[in-house]
Motif scaffolding. Structure first.
Motif: not given
Length: 263
Positions: A137, A144-146, A149, A94, A140, A86-88
């Motif tokens: 996001l 952290e991003s995962q 998600m 968050a 991160m 996922h690319r913000a």
């Protein structure tokens, strides 16, 4: 039975099958790891399970309902999805991003209520990322991003969580955190379908493992029965050694070389 897939087949052009005659099921609190090399149809199968793509034949049922007859918001209330990457595009925090996971429970033209914010805070606490709630996001790390998600998917309050290669691009420390989170969520009663390239994940998380090769399942069942030298050579063309590692308390898969044929 949370998820039931029966004789599922799919083709983009109506001629060449991406996968064919796929059948398996998943119960509450179970983890199913889907193994297979790149291009064998794992992500396409997941998209059909989510009703993003329509099957050419066969059926997918979620909690006894045929998914082809469900509205998108109905699917979202039953299934949480975490894609590979996922690319913000926008600097959402968050908190804002996970709150979007409440959309299936919020009527059109309404705004999130106190109950929705409470559910989001509970989700942060549930997987131990409350400290990230105000972090944008784009700032991160991959790990952290995962986790954020996963929090967004859990905010939907699903009975089934679908993870498409959840440890891809993660370092070994974040991979282990992800595995621990998957096991904890399964213990809480969520059914989890996870595609992965790492056979060891089957030993570390799964009640069931299935191997997809050239669009067909060549094996499925308990990890110890499915993750074998012969099956992995058939699927990946790599010779491996399967051994019990006493220090880890589990079986492990160790590649030997890329061309040796098992004896």
């Amino acid at each position: 039975m949370i998820l039931n897939v029966e004789h599922a087949s799919f083709s983009y052009d109506g001629i060449t099958k991406q996968f064919e005659d796929i059948s398996f099921s998943l119960r509450r609190g179970e983890v199913l790891s889907l193994l297979g090399k790149n291009g064998t149809g794992k992500s396409t199968l997941i998209k059909c399970i989510l009703n993003i793509l329509s099957l050419q034949s066969g059926k997918v049922e979620i909690n006894g309902r045929r998914i082809s007859g469900m509205r998108p918001d109905e699917v979202a209330r039953e299934v949480g999805y975490v894609p590979q990457v996922h690319r913000a595009a926008f600097p959402f925090t968050a908190l804002d991003f996970v709150l979007m996971g409440r959309a299936p429970h919020i009527s059109t033209f309404s705004v999130p209520k106190e109950e929705d914010y409470r559910k989001v805070e509970e989700t942060f606490a549930r997987i131990g990322i409350t400290h990230l709630r105000e972090k944008p996001l784009p700032e991160m790390s991959g790990g952290e991003s995962q986790m954020v998600m996963i929090a967004r998917a859990l905010a939907q309050e699903p009975s089934l969580l679908v993870l498409d290669e959840p440890t891809s691009h993660l370092d070994i420390g974040n991979q282990m955190k992800m595995i621990a989170t998957i096991n904890r969520l399964a213990a809480e009663g969520i059914g989890i379908l996870m595609s992965t390239h790492f056979p060891d994940h089957g030993f570390m998380t799964s009640h069931t493992v299935a191997i997809l090769e050239n669009g067909r399942l060549i094996a499925q069942g308990p990890a110890e029965d499915v993750i074998t030298r012969e099956n992995l050579y058939k699927a990946y063309g790599v010779d491996v050694c399967i051994r019990y590692i006493e220090e880890a308390g589990r079986m492990a898969c160790i590649p030997i070389n890329s061309c040796g044929v098992p004896g």
